[in-house]
Each structure stands twice: as structure tokens, then as C-alpha cells.
Design an enzyme around this catalytic site. Structure first.
Site, PDB file in Angstrom:
ATOM      1  N   LEU A  86       0.805  -1.222   0.000  1.00 34.03           N
ATOM      2  CA  LEU A  86       0.000   0.000   0.000  1.00 34.03           C
ATOM      3  C   LEU A  86       0.846   1.284   0.000  1.00 34.03           C
ATOM      4  O   LEU A  86       0.483   2.264  -0.655  1.00 34.03           O
ATOM      5  CB  LEU A  86      -0.965  -0.013   1.191  1.00 34.03           C
ATOM      6  CG  LEU A  86      -2.010   1.098   1.251  1.00 34.03           C
ATOM      7  CD1 LEU A  86      -2.862   1.131  -0.025  1.00 34.03           C
ATOM      8  CD2 LEU A  86      -2.895   0.948   2.479  1.00 34.03           C
ATOM      9  N   VAL A  99       1.477   3.071  -3.308  1.00 32.23           N
ATOM     10  CA  VAL A  99       0.435   3.975  -3.795  1.00 32.23           C
ATOM     11  C   VAL A  99       0.373   5.238  -2.939  1.00 32.23           C
ATOM     12  O   VAL A  99       0.227   6.345  -3.450  1.00 32.23           O
ATOM     13  CB  VAL A  99      -0.935   3.272  -3.802  1.00 32.23           C
ATOM     14  CG1 VAL A  99      -2.040   4.210  -4.264  1.00 32.23           C
ATOM     15  CG2 VAL A  99      -0.871   2.028  -4.688  1.00 32.23           C
ATOM     16  N   GLU A 100       0.501   5.071  -1.628  1.00 36.44           N
ATOM     17  CA  GLU A 100       0.353   6.203  -0.715  1.00 36.44           C
ATOM     18  C   GLU A 100       1.488   7.218  -0.848  1.00 36.44           C
ATOM     19  O   GLU A 100       1.253   8.423  -0.895  1.00 36.44           O
ATOM     20  CB  GLU A 100       0.295   5.705   0.734  1.00 36.44           C
ATOM     21  CG  GLU A 100      -1.041   5.104   1.146  1.00 36.44           C
ATOM     22  CD  GLU A 100      -2.111   6.163   1.355  1.00 36.44           C
ATOM     23  OE1 GLU A 100      -1.798   7.361   1.290  1.00 36.44           O
ATOM     24  OE2 GLU A 100      -3.266   5.786   1.579  1.00 36.44           O
ATOM     25  N   SER A 101       2.721   6.723  -0.890  1.00 34.56           N
ATOM     26  CA  SER A 101       3.874   7.629  -0.762  1.00 34.56           C
ATOM     27  C   SER A 101       5.046   7.270  -1.650  1.00 34.56           C
ATOM     28  O   SER A 101       6.092   7.910  -1.547  1.00 34.56           O
ATOM     29  CB  SER A 101       4.352   7.627   0.695  1.00 34.56           C
ATOM     30  OG  SER A 101       4.773   6.320   1.054  1.00 34.56           O
ATOM     31  N   TYR A 119      -7.548   4.967  -6.507  1.00 32.78           N
ATOM     32  CA  TYR A 119      -6.654   4.498  -5.443  1.00 32.78           C
ATOM     33  C   TYR A 119      -6.634   2.971  -5.327  1.00 32.78           C
ATOM     34  O   TYR A 119      -5.568   2.338  -5.364  1.00 32.78           O
ATOM     35  CB  TYR A 119      -7.119   5.141  -4.141  1.00 32.78           C
ATOM     36  CG  TYR A 119      -6.402   4.753  -2.880  1.00 32.78           C
ATOM     37  CD1 TYR A 119      -5.227   5.380  -2.501  1.00 32.78           C
ATOM     38  CD2 TYR A 119      -6.937   3.779  -2.020  1.00 32.78           C
ATOM     39  CE1 TYR A 119      -4.588   5.054  -1.307  1.00 32.78           C
ATOM     40  CE2 TYR A 119      -6.312   3.447  -0.834  1.00 32.78           C
ATOM     41  CZ  TYR A 119      -5.136   4.080  -0.479  1.00 32.78           C
ATOM     42  OH  TYR A 119      -4.517   3.753   0.694  1.00 32.78           O
TER      43      TYR A 119
END
Length: 571
Positions: free
Chosen positions: A163, A166-168, A272
Site C-alpha cells: 500500500l 500507492v500512498e507515498s 486508489y
């Protein structure tokens, strides 16, 4: 069956051994990484995604005398070697080492069966950006084993360890325009709700271990809240559980399906979840996408060390043989040269350096682990005021001076542990500075009423004082939000002239400082906007929580505080 005679047995065994070795090598080179019942269509051109060596493999002399500012700190491993493009090679027949972390992750992926055009679209998006994947997985290689172990301990699917891609993009210092920070992109309020401490010294959202623990807590809660549906849990992690629950109720009322793909969620959330599913699909079977993920050894590269006390990170650098920049890279939660007096008191160091560091640290008394400043108590001083002045804490000052309460005497000399002294080059200082005089008495005090859109920074700029002084005068903790109509105490120092005070009051009452919202257009840059509005790039970044790695996009809205009219341009 008769056994071969003694004379023939040895040559025969040798021949059989050679045939077995040849058969093993041939099989390894010809067996697909993933067996499929239907033939694959010809894959696109292949790209090797490599993972680069980590920082402890360097052999250069560290430098300890430079304290890196927030903007100088980086998400990239120190002194990374250049990326050399690898030639295309067959994806079928790549022998993956048995102790490869990717194999460990693949063994517990549960979200690989989803099929939707949006996932296919995102797979193509990432497949056409191999450099992004290479750099992201290179950053991830340092932290991935720690995160995998935490997920396994909680019996969570290992899809979740992807994850942060995608987040950072696996950047511990990543910061969004909305103020979200760290690998897992917690906004301040959600971070505090899940126990992530945020203050002058430390930001738990950037601490990889602490933030991972909080993220898994949050995701586990969402998973059970949304009937054990991981796609809905992930959507709620992005959009908020309230929004997802609202859309589920709307679909139930309309007699529609309530799976993720059927909900009318924000566009960001609709992108997302497919992004994560695309990354999962790539990791699950890179050859099917024409990609090769270079092996990440399944071994711990960082070791967590419990210190138990506040410590000067320059001392840590000296004892571990690393540079101060490297210490910050491995411990991105720390914001100052000294760790938080009230904890956490743990460090991450390369496993190869950990034992030697602990042995050397054990030979130094803990009283010498931090920079000490001495202060003579003046009339009217309180422990809380002294702590705020030196960015220390009351508890730390009590411990350093063996105080049982808050009672202090005028003229008494206090040891102030962890007082900010980033410009100091020495790692251990004792009895360095005695302040014989109290702070300058103000000649004048006035009250400022907070107006809509104002921030502490803007008010401090208006009165030519620091944000720290504003907080001290008004006994505000770091992170305290301003409210419209709130009165703030402003103290003018003795050096302020009547003319200067009048200029500030004119600015405050008149209208020379204005809050402006600017919508970014095609071709805009921070430099261009700063010139147009006669402000600095540093101010633009500060007002909008922009990190060095953030880019502007057409449609972004920026907040500016300007004291003059913009320069008109025909462009």
C-alpha cells in the site's frame, strides 16, 4: 537388479551426477515462474526492475558536523549508485532465489483474483513507468522486511505491505498538500487518534515502525467494520469510513450492489484501489507483465535498538560510523538533533553496525548522551516557560536536575537537556552556556484578534516575531489550532522603535497583508508564482505544506499571504 561392479561404480556415479546437474540447470532455465493452463500472449518489451545496495555497504568517511534541515533531508538512501539500465532478457526461465522476500510476499497475497478494466488500465500505467517502479522498490527494500514481519504477526494479508507504493512511493518523508505525512500518509488528527506522537522533536507519522503499527490498527478496524471486505476497507482508508458507509447506504436504498466497484466514491478513491490491485498483480507475476523484479534478500537489514534515554543523534552517528544524514534517513521520525526527552527512545540502525554501537554506547554515562545547556533562574521564571524557551520539556528538566516538583529558586542554575543547538559541532557538551540575564522585558504588550485565514506564521511575520515566541507568550502547545476571534498576546521587545510598531499596527489594521488563493495553471512553477506575487519559494512551500519532492499540477490551489499587488503578466 544387479549392482555395477566396483570398477564401474565410480565412473557411473560421476556420469549420473553430471546428468542430474545438467537436468536441474536446464529445468531451471526452461520452467516458467508461474504455471498457466492457457498460453500467454506475447509480452511487451521487458524491463529489469532492480533493487540497489543499501547505505551500509558504503566505505567512505562520514561527516558529522552538518545538521540537515527538513528540506535537505531526503527519501533516497544515502549515496545511491547510479541506475544502469539492464538489457532485455527472457522472463520465462528466471530462477528466483528461494530466500527472496518477493516470494515470501507472493505466498500470502489474497487480492489477486479481482478483474476490472480499471485494474488493467493501471497495470499498463505502471508497466510504462519502469523507472518509477525501480526507484520505489529500491526505497521499499530497506523497510519491507520490517513491515512484512509486522503484517505476518497480525495475520494480515501481505497485499497491505504494498500500500505505501500507492500512498507515498515508499518515501518516509513524503508530505501531501493536505498535511498527510509518512509512508502511510496519516493526517495529523488521524495520526494522533492512533497514537502517533507529533511535536517539536518527533513526528510519529514519519517513524516507519510506529506508523506501520498505526496503519495496520486502522486497516484492521476498517476490515471488520465493512464486513471483512478488503476493497471497502482500503477505500475507507483513503476516503474515510463515513463516506464509504454513506455510499453503501445510498446503494442499499436504491436496491443496488454494495461492492467497491458499484459505489459512487470520489474519483481519487476510484483510482486508489485499482492502483494497489495493479501493483499486487505486478508483484504476483512480473513475467506476465514483461517485468523482472530483482531479488530482495529475505534478511533483516535494520535492527531496532532500545536506548531508554534522550540522546544526541550526532553522538549516535559518531559511535555507529555513519553520517548524521544517514542516521536521519534510517530514523525519519526525528526532527531535531536530539531525540524527544519524553521518548520514544528507540533507534533503527543497520544490523551490521548495531552491536558495535551498543558496546561503545554502554561505555558512556547516560548523563553525557545529550547536549547540556545551563541556565540561571531569573525572577518570574517557571519550569514550563524555561522548557518552552529551550524547546525542552518539564519532565526532562526535572530528571536532569533531580527535582521532585516545580519549585525553583532565583539564581539557581539548571541543566537544560536537549536544548536546541543545531549549529553546535561537538556531540557532547557540558556546562557550555550560563545565561546571567533574564529575557528582555517588553516595553509594550498588545492583543491581536485572530481573523479568518490567519496562521501563526502569518501573524508572526506581521509583527516581526517568531512562531516560538507567539507560542510561549500564549502558552500554546505545538500543533494547537487557531480559532477566529481568539485573542493573542503580542510582546514588543525594548529594541522595537515607535516607527516599527506603528508600521506593524498599520499593516494589522489596514490591509496590506492579504490571503490569496491561486489556482495553478499549465506551465506554472513555484519560481514563476513567487516572482509574480513577490514572495519567496520557501514561503510558498511553508504556506502550502509542500515538500521538496512535491510537484505542481494544473488545478492545484495554493494559499499565499501577500503584502503587495502581483506583477501583471501577459503569459
Amino acid at each position: 537388479m544387479p549392482q555395477p561392479s566396483g570398477q564401474l561404480a565410480s565412473p557411473l556415479r560421476t556420469l549420473v551426477s553430471l546428468l542430474l546437474i545438467l537436468w536441474t540447470v536446464t529445468g531451471c532455465l526452461s520452467t516458467p515462474a508461474v504455471v498457466r493452463s492457457t498460453p500467454l500472449t506475447p509480452p511487451p518489451p521487458e524491463v529489469v526492475i532492480s533493487v540497489l545496495p543499501m547505505a551500509e555497504e558504503r566505505d567512505d568517511s562520514p561527516s558529522h558536523n552538518h545538521y540537515p534541515s527538513e528540506t535537505e533531508r531526503t527519501n533516497q538512501p544515502p549515496s545511491l549508485p547510479e541506475i544502469t539500465p539492464s538489457p532485455a532478457q527472457p522472463t520465462v526461465g528466471l530462477c528466483v532465489p528461494p530466500h527472496d522476500l518477493w516470494n515470501r510476499i507472493r505466498s500470502n497475497l489474497v487480492l489477486t483474483s479481482s478483474h476490472h478494466p480499471e485494474i488493467e488500465k493501471r497495470v499498463r500505467f505502471y508497466r510504462n513507468r519502469p523507472l518509477f517502479l525501480e526507484q520505489t522498490f529500491n526505497r521499499a527494500s530497506l523497510w519491507l522486511r520490517l513491515i512484512v514481519e509486522e503484517a505476518e504477526a497480525r495475520q494480515l494479508p501481505l497485499d497491505l505491505v504494498l500500500l505505501p507504493v500507492v500512498e507515498s512511493a515508499y518515501k518516509p518523508l513524503a508530505r501531501s498538500r493536505s498535511g498527510a505525512a509518512g509512508l502511510w500518509q496519516f493526517i495529523p488528527s488521524t495520526g494522533l487518534h492512533f497514537g502517533l506522537k507529533q511535536n517539536h522533536w518527533y513526528d510519529g507519522r514519519r517513524d516507519v515502525i510506529a506508523a506501520t503499527d498505526a496503519a495496520f490498527d486502522y486497516l484492521s478496524i476498517l476490515y471488520h467494520q465493512f464486513d471483512r471486505d478488503w476493497l471497502l476497507a482500503l477505500a475507507a482508508y483513503n476516503a474515510g469510513e463515513g463516506r464509504v458507509a454513506q455510499e453503501i447506504r445510498a446503494n442499499l436504498d436504491a436496491g443496488k450492489a454494495i461492492d467497491f466497484w458499484s459505489l459512487d466514491l470520489p474519483q481519487e478513491t476510484r483510482n486508489y484501489v485499482p492502483k494497489l490491485l495493479a501493483i499486487i498483480r505486478i508483484v504476483a507475476n512480473p513475467p506476465a507483465q514483461g517485468l523482472v523484479l530483482k531479488s530482495i534478500p529475505d534478511q533483516q537489514r535494520l535492527k531496532r535498538i532500545e536506548i531508554g534515554e534522550q540522546i544526541d543523534l550526532d553522538l549516535v552517528a559518531r559511535l555507529s560510523g555513519l553520517s548524521l544524514n544517514e542516521i536521519y534517513f534510517y530514523n525519519p521520525g526525528f526532527k531535531r538533533r536530539n531525540t524527544d526527552p519524553d521518548g520514544p527512545h528507540h533507534l533503527l540502525l543497520p544490523a551490521a553496525r548495531a552491536e558495535s554501537f551498543q558496546q561503545q554506547l554502554a561505555q558512556i554515562p547516560s548523563s553525557q548522551w545529550v547536549t547540556l545547556r545551563q541556565y540561571r533562574v531569573a525572577s518570574g521564571d517557571l519550569l514550563g516557560r524555561i522548557a518552552r524557551r529551550f524547546n525542552s520539556s518539564v519532565a526532562a528538566i526535572r530528571r536532569a536536575n533531580r527535582l521532585e516538583g516545580d519549585l525553583i529558586k532565583v539564581g539557581e542554575i539548571l541543566n537544560i537537556p536537549g536544548a536546541d543547538s543545531e549549529n553546535t559541532t561537538s556531540s557532547v557538551i557540558t556546562a557550555t552556556t550560563i545565561t546571567d540575564k533574564p529575557a528582555t522585558k517588553p516595553t509594550r504588550t498588545r492583543e491581536h484578534t485572530v481573523r479568518s485565514g490567519e496562521s501563526l506564521w502569518a501573524i508572526a511575520r506581521l509583527y516581526s516575531v517568531s512562531v516560538a515566541e507567539l507560542r510561549a507568550w500564549n502558552e500554546m502547545q505545538h500543533g494547537t489550532l487557531l480559532k477566529v476571534g481568539q485573542p493573542l498576546r503580542i510582546e514588543y521587545p525594548q529594541a522595537a522603535t515607535t516607527t516599527a510598531i506603528a508600521a506593524v499596527e498599520e499593516n494589522d489594521s489596514g490591509s496590506r497583508t492579504r490571503k490569496v488563493h491561486y489556482t495553478v495553471r499549465k506551465g506554472d512553477s513555484l519560481s514563476r508564482i513567487s516572482r509574480r506575487y513577490r514572495v519567496s519559494i520557501k514561503s510558498l512551500r511553508h504556506w502550502n505544506d509542500l515538500h521538496q519532492d512535491d510537484y505542481l499540477h494544473p488545478g492545484d490551489r495554493l494559499t499565499l499571504f501577500i503584502t503587495s499587488e502581483p506583477i501583471l503578466s501577459n503569459s
